[in-house]
Design an enzyme around this catalytic site. Structure first.
Site, PDB file in Angstrom:
ATOM      1  N   HIS A  84       0.894  -1.160   0.064  1.00 46.21           N
ATOM      2  CA  HIS A  84       0.045   0.042  -0.243  1.00 46.21           C
ATOM      3  C   HIS A  84       0.726   1.096  -0.014  1.00 46.21           C
ATOM      4  O   HIS A  84       1.173   1.809   0.984  1.00 46.21           O
ATOM      5  CB  HIS A  84      -0.878   0.022   1.122  1.00 46.21           C
ATOM      6  CG  HIS A  84      -2.194  -0.945   1.014  1.00 46.21           C
ATOM      7  ND1 HIS A  84      -2.091  -2.238   1.733  1.00 46.21           N
ATOM      8  CD2 HIS A  84      -3.199  -0.863   0.429  1.00 46.21           C
ATOM      9  CE1 HIS A  84      -3.138  -3.042   1.354  1.00 46.21           C
ATOM     10  NE2 HIS A  84      -3.770  -2.366   0.446  1.00 46.21           N
ATOM     11  N   ASN A  85       1.511   1.619  -1.240  1.00 41.61           N
ATOM     12  CA  ASN A  85       2.465   2.540  -1.268  1.00 41.61           C
ATOM     13  C   ASN A  85       1.900   3.620  -2.428  1.00 41.61           C
ATOM     14  O   ASN A  85       0.871   3.270  -3.064  1.00 41.61           O
ATOM     15  CB  ASN A  85       3.889   2.218  -1.492  1.00 41.61           C
ATOM     16  CG  ASN A  85       3.846   1.169  -2.555  1.00 41.61           C
ATOM     17  OD1 ASN A  85       3.223   1.453  -3.565  1.00 41.61           O
ATOM     18  ND2 ASN A  85       4.598   0.151  -2.419  1.00 41.61           N
ATOM     19  N   PHE A  86       2.689   4.539  -2.771  1.00 42.44           N
ATOM     20  CA  PHE A  86       2.346   5.590  -3.850  1.00 42.44           C
ATOM     21  C   PHE A  86       2.217   4.751  -5.143  1.00 42.44           C
ATOM     22  O   PHE A  86       1.266   5.088  -6.157  1.00 42.44           O
ATOM     23  CB  PHE A  86       3.186   6.660  -3.927  1.00 42.44           C
ATOM     24  CG  PHE A  86       2.765   7.462  -5.017  1.00 42.44           C
ATOM     25  CD1 PHE A  86       1.674   8.523  -5.031  1.00 42.44           C
ATOM     26  CD2 PHE A  86       3.650   7.738  -6.235  1.00 42.44           C
ATOM     27  CE1 PHE A  86       1.409   9.269  -5.927  1.00 42.44           C
ATOM     28  CE2 PHE A  86       3.152   8.662  -7.146  1.00 42.44           C
ATOM     29  CZ  PHE A  86       1.893   9.449  -7.034  1.00 42.44           C
ATOM     30  N   HIS A 144       1.157   1.728  -5.799  1.00 46.59           N
ATOM     31  CA  HIS A 144      -0.077   1.119  -5.817  1.00 46.59           C
ATOM     32  C   HIS A 144      -1.242   2.092  -6.392  1.00 46.59           C
ATOM     33  O   HIS A 144      -2.101   1.976  -6.964  1.00 46.59           O
ATOM     34  CB  HIS A 144      -0.693   0.429  -4.490  1.00 46.59           C
ATOM     35  CG  HIS A 144      -1.737   0.171  -4.421  1.00 46.59           C
ATOM     36  ND1 HIS A 144      -2.426  -0.817  -5.043  1.00 46.59           N
ATOM     37  CD2 HIS A 144      -2.949   0.471  -3.527  1.00 46.59           C
ATOM     38  CE1 HIS A 144      -3.528  -1.148  -4.629  1.00 46.59           C
ATOM     39  NE2 HIS A 144      -3.789  -0.346  -3.706  1.00 46.59           N
ATOM     40  N   ASP A 172      -5.855   5.126  -0.812  1.00 44.05           N
ATOM     41  CA  ASP A 172      -5.178   4.398   0.421  1.00 44.05           C
ATOM     42  C   ASP A 172      -4.312   5.402   1.081  1.00 44.05           C
ATOM     43  O   ASP A 172      -3.313   4.896   1.686  1.00 44.05           O
ATOM     44  CB  ASP A 172      -4.285   3.297  -0.282  1.00 44.05           C
ATOM     45  CG  ASP A 172      -5.216   1.942  -0.337  1.00 44.05           C
ATOM     46  OD1 ASP A 172      -6.092   1.929   0.442  1.00 44.05           O
ATOM     47  OD2 ASP A 172      -4.954   1.119  -1.330  1.00 44.05           O
ATOM     48  N   ASP A 188      -8.710  -0.943  -7.826  1.00 44.50           N
ATOM     49  CA  ASP A 188      -8.224  -1.308  -6.645  1.00 44.50           C
ATOM     50  C   ASP A 188      -7.453  -2.635  -6.767  1.00 44.50           C
ATOM     51  O   ASP A 188      -6.282  -2.948  -6.042  1.00 44.50           O
ATOM     52  CB  ASP A 188      -9.095  -1.225  -5.550  1.00 44.50           C
ATOM     53  CG  ASP A 188      -8.361  -1.049  -4.127  1.00 44.50           C
ATOM     54  OD1 ASP A 188      -7.096  -0.620  -4.372  1.00 44.50           O
ATOM     55  OD2 ASP A 188      -8.997  -1.178  -3.334  1.00 44.50           O
ATOM     56  N   TYR A 225       1.225  -8.785   4.299  1.00 43.32           N
ATOM     57  CA  TYR A 225       0.424  -9.661   4.997  1.00 43.32           C
ATOM     58  C   TYR A 225       1.380 -10.254   6.123  1.00 43.32           C
ATOM     59  O   TYR A 225       1.053 -10.398   7.371  1.00 43.32           O
ATOM     60  CB  TYR A 225      -0.038 -10.765   4.022  1.00 43.32           C
ATOM     61  CG  TYR A 225      -1.301 -10.428   3.337  1.00 43.32           C
ATOM     62  CD1 TYR A 225      -1.898  -9.362   3.578  1.00 43.32           C
ATOM     63  CD2 TYR A 225      -1.711 -11.370   2.600  1.00 43.32           C
ATOM     64  CE1 TYR A 225      -3.018  -9.185   2.874  1.00 43.32           C
ATOM     65  CE2 TYR A 225      -2.924 -10.996   1.996  1.00 43.32           C
ATOM     66  CZ  TYR A 225      -3.665  -9.893   1.856  1.00 43.32           C
ATOM     67  OH  TYR A 225      -4.475  -9.720   0.990  1.00 43.32           O
ATOM     68  N   ALA A 260      -2.701 -17.766  -2.576  1.00 42.93           N
ATOM     69  CA  ALA A 260      -3.378 -16.568  -2.472  1.00 42.93           C
ATOM     70  C   ALA A 260      -4.133 -15.887  -3.817  1.00 42.93           C
ATOM     71  O   ALA A 260      -5.078 -15.302  -3.480  1.00 42.93           O
ATOM     72  CB  ALA A 260      -2.028 -15.731  -2.325  1.00 42.93           C
ATOM     73  N   GLN A 261      -3.637 -16.613  -4.847  1.00 46.28           N
ATOM     74  CA  GLN A 261      -4.185 -16.155  -6.196  1.00 46.28           C
ATOM     75  C   GLN A 261      -5.440 -16.665  -6.850  1.00 46.28           C
ATOM     76  O   GLN A 261      -6.210 -16.171  -7.398  1.00 46.28           O
ATOM     77  CB  GLN A 261      -2.998 -15.794  -7.233  1.00 46.28           C
ATOM     78  CG  GLN A 261      -2.047 -14.558  -6.832  1.00 46.28           C
ATOM     79  CD  GLN A 261      -2.752 -13.344  -6.538  1.00 46.28           C
ATOM     80  OE1 GLN A 261      -3.125 -13.139  -5.039  1.00 46.28           O
ATOM     81  NE2 GLN A 261      -2.783 -12.481  -7.191  1.00 46.28           N
TER      82      GLN A 261
HETATM   83  N1  LIG Z   1      -5.040 -12.497  -2.636  1.00 47.92           N
HETATM   84  C1  LIG Z   1      -5.124 -11.314  -3.349  1.00 47.92           C
HETATM   85  N2  LIG Z   1      -5.670 -10.288  -2.566  1.00 47.92           N
HETATM   86  C2  LIG Z   1      -5.842  -8.931  -3.087  1.00 47.92           C
HETATM   87  C3  LIG Z   1      -5.129  -8.781  -4.599  1.00 47.92           C
HETATM   88  N3  LIG Z   1      -5.292  -7.667  -4.883  1.00 47.92           N
HETATM   89  C4  LIG Z   1      -5.962  -6.858  -3.652  1.00 47.92           C
HETATM   90  N4  LIG Z   1      -6.024  -7.683  -2.827  1.00 47.92           N
HETATM   91  C5  LIG Z   1      -6.743  -7.583  -1.457  1.00 47.92           C
HETATM   92  O1  LIG Z   1      -7.909  -6.515  -1.684  1.00 47.92           O
HETATM   93  C6  LIG Z   1      -7.636  -5.589  -0.810  1.00 47.92           C
HETATM   94  C7  LIG Z   1      -7.918  -4.339  -1.725  1.00 47.92           C
HETATM   95  O2  LIG Z   1      -8.040  -3.314  -1.082  1.00 47.92           O
HETATM   96  P1  LIG Z   1      -6.680  -2.123  -0.865  1.00 47.92           P
HETATM   97  O3  LIG Z   1      -7.986  -0.793  -0.680  1.00 47.92           O
HETATM   98  O4  LIG Z   1      -6.298  -2.198   0.605  1.00 47.92           O
HETATM   99  O5  LIG Z   1      -5.648  -2.070  -1.675  1.00 47.92           O
HETATM  100  C8  LIG Z   1      -6.094  -5.637  -0.570  1.00 47.92           C
HETATM  101  O6  LIG Z   1      -5.809  -5.059   0.536  1.00 47.92           O
HETATM  102  C9  LIG Z   1      -5.881  -6.940  -0.605  1.00 47.92           C
HETATM  103  O7  LIG Z   1      -6.188  -7.449   0.714  1.00 47.92           O
HETATM  104  C10 LIG Z   1      -4.502  -9.811  -5.144  1.00 47.92           C
HETATM  105  O8  LIG Z   1      -3.947  -9.850  -6.241  1.00 47.92           O
HETATM  106  N5  LIG Z   1      -4.472 -11.208  -4.550  1.00 47.92           N
HETATM  107 ZN   LIG Z   2      -5.747   0.140  -2.633  1.00 48.08          ZN
END
Ligand SMILES: Nc1nc2c(ncn2[C@@H]2O[C@H](COP(=O)(O)O)[C@@H](O)[C@H]2O)c(=O)[nH]1
Ligand SMILES: [Zn+2]
Length: 567
Positions: free
Chosen positions: A259-261, A263, A300, A409, A431, A459-460
Site C-alpha cells: 500500500h504505497n504510492f 499502488h 489508500d 483497486d 501480510y 493466494a491468487q
Molecule cells: N489475494 C489477493 N488479494 C488482493 C489482491 N489485490 C488486492 N487484494 C486484496 O484486496 C484488498 C484491496 O483493497 P486495498 O484498498 O487495501 O488496496 C487488499 O488489501 C488485499 O487484501 C491480489 O492480487 N490477491
Molecule cells: Zn488500494
C-alpha cells in the site's frame, strides 16, 4: 540559531544566538545579554535588589553552562548532519550505478527524461527493481527525517501507528493528537515532461507497466490524465495547484510493501485505462471522471500497512475513532480532504460550494466502497441493476462508479504476468509482516496472511476465481468490448497460478519424501512440510485447529466478511 530559556524566581530568561566555532566569544556575548536582561526584568517585576548579586551570578553561571552544553550539541549535530549527508549521497550514487548497470532497459535514474526506449523487463528484473525501489525509499525517508528534524516549517504529522496497541484500558481521547496535513516539502522544481505519442498510448492501456516509472514521473503521468480527461478544465485547476496536490498526496503515502504510492498510481492508471477502453467519456459527465480519478489517487492515503482486522482487533486509534466501521477507508478519505484543505493543494478551489459538496460526497462514497468487507453488498447491488442499467439514474451511476474503483483497486492480475506477479510478493510481504505482529501481540492471525499457511498460488487462484473474474465479468456485461482486455487476462493468470500450484506441490512432495515428514494441506514447498504453532501466538490447540480448518486461504469469498475475524 539556538534558542532556549531558563527559569529562575519565576522569571523566564530567553536567549537566542547563532552558534559559531569561537565558543568563548559567544559565551561572553550571551553572558552580557543575559545579565542586563535579567536585571531589567527583575527591576520591572519589582524584585528587591539587596542580596540579588549572588542570585544573578548563579543565574548567569547556570545559563552560560546551559549555553555551552547547547553549543556542544549543536556542533555535534552539525558534524553528524554533514557526515550523514555525505553517506546518503554516496549510497544514492551507488544505487544509481547499480540501477544503471543491472536493470537492463528498465530505467535510468540520472537521465530524467520520461521518454526513452523501454524494453520489457524480465520477471527477475522486476523483483530487483522492487528491492532497489524499497532501498531508495528508505534512503529518502532517512534523509528527509534527518533534514526536517527540528524545522518548524514542516508539519508535525504524527501518524496513527497501528503497531502501538493501546492498553487494555482502552482509549484515552487525550492521547490523540490532531493532525494537520499540508505540503511537507517544497514542491520540486516544476518539470513539465513531454510525453511521446508512444507513452500517451501505452498509458491508456490496462497493460501499462507501472514498475518502469519513478515517483516524479508518475506524478507527471497522473497530471497528463487530469489534463487529457478535461478534468483540469472542468474544475479550473491550475497546473501548479495540481502538482502541489499530487506531491502532497505522494508524501502522505507510506513506504509499505504494497500500500504505497506506486499502488495508488497503478489503481489510478487502471481507472484511466478503463475509462478509455469503455469510452466512459461519452457516458459520464466530466465531473464524474474527476471524481473517479481523484478518488483513486486518494484511496489508500496514509495506509499503515495493517488491515482493518488488525485495526479492530488491536483496538487502534483508527478503529476507536471510526467505531470499527471501515477505519482505514475512513482515514484515507479524511487524509485526502485534509490535503485538499490546504489552499496550495486545493484542486477544487475553483468550483462553487454546492458542486464541492457533491464532489466531496462522491469521493467519500467511492473511497469507502473500497473496503473489501462490502464487496458482496456492492457487487450484488450492481448485478441487480445490470439488466436495465440507466445512465440517467443517479443510483445506477453511483454503483457503477463504486464498482469501477473497486475493480481498479484489485486489478493487478488483469495486467501481464511480469507486471502483476511482483505485486503478489509485495502483498504477501505486507501480510506476513502483519501476521508476525499479530502473533507477537497475541491477536488472531488470518490464515491467508500466515507465511506458514499461504503460498503465492493459494493466494491468487481463489482470489482470481471467486473475486476478480465475477467482478470483471459483471463490468463486461455493460461494456462487452472490454472482455478481451479485462477478463481474458484473468483466465490466463488463473491458469498460470494453477501451473505454479502444481510445481509447488511437486516440490513439497519431493521435500517430504526426502525428510519423511508428512503434511496435509497448508503451505507447500520450501518449508519441508513444517507447520508449527507459533510459540508466541498464545493460541490454544483448538483455536489453531479452527484456523487450519478454515478454508479462507483458498476461498476468499469467506474472507470478505463485514466483521473482523475473531478466532
Ligand atoms: N489475494 C489477493 N488479494 C488482493 C489482491 N489485490 C488486492 N487484494 C486484496 O484486496 C484488498 C484491496 O483493497 P486495498 O484498498 O487495501 O488496496 C487488499 O488489501 C488485499 O487484501 C491480489 O492480487 N490477491
Ligand atoms: Zn488500494
Amino acid at each position: 540559531m539556538v534558542e532556549f530559556q531558563t527559569r529562575r524566581d519565576n522569571i523566564t530568561q530567553h536567549c537566542s544566538f547563532v552558534p559559531h566555532r569561537t565558543e568563548g566569544i559567544v559565551c561572553l556575548y550571551v553572558k552580557l545579554c543575559i545579565s542586563s536582561e535579567y536585571d531589567a526584568t527583575r527591576r520591572e517585576r519589582g524584585v528587591a535588589e539587596g542580596g540579588g548579586g549572588g542570585d544573578r551570578d548563579d543565574a548567569v553561571t547556570n545559563t552560560v553552562a546551559a549555553v555551552a552544553a547547547q553549543l556542544q550539541r549543536v556542533f555535534k549535530i552539525e558534524e553528524l548532519r554533514a557526515d550523514f549527508g555525505a553517506r546518503i549521497c554516496s549510497l544514492e550514487k551507488r544505487l544509481e550505478i547499480h540501477l544503471f548497470t543491472k536493470c537492463v532497459g528498465v530505467f535510468s535514474v540520472s537521465v530524467r527524461l520520461i521518454e526513452r526506449s523501454r524494453a520489457w523487463p524480465r520477471a527477475g528484473d522486476s523483483k530487483r527493481v522492487i528491492e532497489i525501489e524499497k532501498f531508495k525509499y528508505e534512503i529518502a525517508d532517512i534523509r528527509d527525517a534527518f533534514l526536517t528534524h527540528n524545522k518548524t516549517r514542516h508539519i508535525d504529522f504524527s501518524r496513527l501507528r497501528p503497531a502501538v496497541t493501546l492498553p487494555a484500558t482502552f482509549f484515552s481521547p487525550g492521547t490523540v493528537r490532531e493532525h494537520v496535513i499540508t505540503l511537507q516539502r517544497e514542491p520540486p522544481p516544476y518539470t513539465k515532461y513531454t510525453l511521446t505519442g508512444e507513452t500517451v498510448e501505452h498509458l491508456r492501456a490496462p497493460t501499462f507497466d507501472m514498475w518502469q516509472w519513478e515517483p516524479n514521473e508518475m506524478l507527471s503521468l497522473i497530471e497528463h490524465m487530469y489534463a487529457d480527461l478535461g478534468i483540469m478544465e472542468e474544475f479550473c485547476i491550475s497546473p501548479p495547484v495540481l502538482r502541489n496536490f499530487l506531491v502532497s498526496v505522494q508524501e502522505n503515502y507510506r513506504n509499505n510493501p504494497f500500500h504505497n504510492f506506486r499502488h495508488c498510481f497503478s489503481v489510478t492508471q487502471m481507472m484511466y485505462g478503463i475509462i478509455n477502453l469503455c469510452r466512459l467519456q461519452d457516458k459520464l459527465p466530466r465531473k464524474d471522471l474527476g471524481v473517479l480519478i481523484t478518488s483513486c489517487v486518494c484511496h489508500d492515503l496514509d495506509h499503515p500497512g495493517y488491515n482493518n482486522w488488525y485495526q479492530i482487533n488491536a483496538r487502534t486509534e483508527l478503529a476507536v475513532r471510526y467505531n470499527d466501521t471501515s477505519p482505514l477507508e475512513n482515514h484515507h478519505c479524511a487524509v485526502g480532504f485534509r490535503v485538499l484543505a490546504n489552499p496550495e493543494c486545493n484542486i477544487f478551489s475553483g468550483v462553487p460550494d454546492d458542486v464541492f459538496k457533491e464532489l466531496r460526497a462522491d469521493i467519500i462514497m467511492l473511497i469507502l466502497a473500497t473496503d473489501m468487507a462490502r464487496h458482496s453488498e456492492i457487487v450484488d447491488d450492481f448485478k441487480n441493476k445490470l439488466d436495465n442499467f440507466d445512465y440517467g439514474n443517479v443510483n445506477h451511476l453511483n454503483v457503477l462508479k463504486m464498482i469501477l474503483i473497486k475493480a481498479c483497486d484489485i486489478s493487478n492480475e488483469v495486467r501481464p504476468n511480469t507486471v502483476a506477479e511482483p505485486w503478489v510478493d509485495c502483498l504477501l510481504e505486507e501480510y506476513f509482516n502483519q501476521a508476525e505482529t499479530e502473533k507477537q501481540e497475541g491477536l488472531p492471525v488470518a490464515p491467508f496472511m500466515d507465511r506458514e499457511k499461504v503460498t503465492k498460488s493459494s493466494a491468487q487462484i481463489g482470489f482470481i476465481k471467486f473475486v476478480l473474474i465475477p467482478l470483471f465479468e459483471s463490468i463486461c456485461q455493460l461494456f462487452p468490448q472490454a472482455e478481451e482486455r479485462l477478463v481474458a487476462p484473468l483466465r490466463q493468470a488463473k491458469e498460470h497460478y494453477e501451473e505454479l500450484k502444481e510445481k509447488e506441490e511437486e516440490i513439497r512432495r519431493t521435500t517430504q519424501g526426502r525428510s519423511g515428514v508428512t503434511n496435509e494441506g497448508g503451505r507447500g514447498g520450501g518449508d519441508g512440510g513444517h507447520r508449527s504453532r507459533s510459540p508466541s501466538s498464545g493460541r490454544s490447540e483448538e483455536t489453531e485447529r479452527h484456523a487450519n480448518k478454515s478454508s479462507a486461504v483458498n476461498n476468499p469469498s469467506q474472507r470478505w466478511t463485514s466483521r473482523p475475524m475473531i478466532l
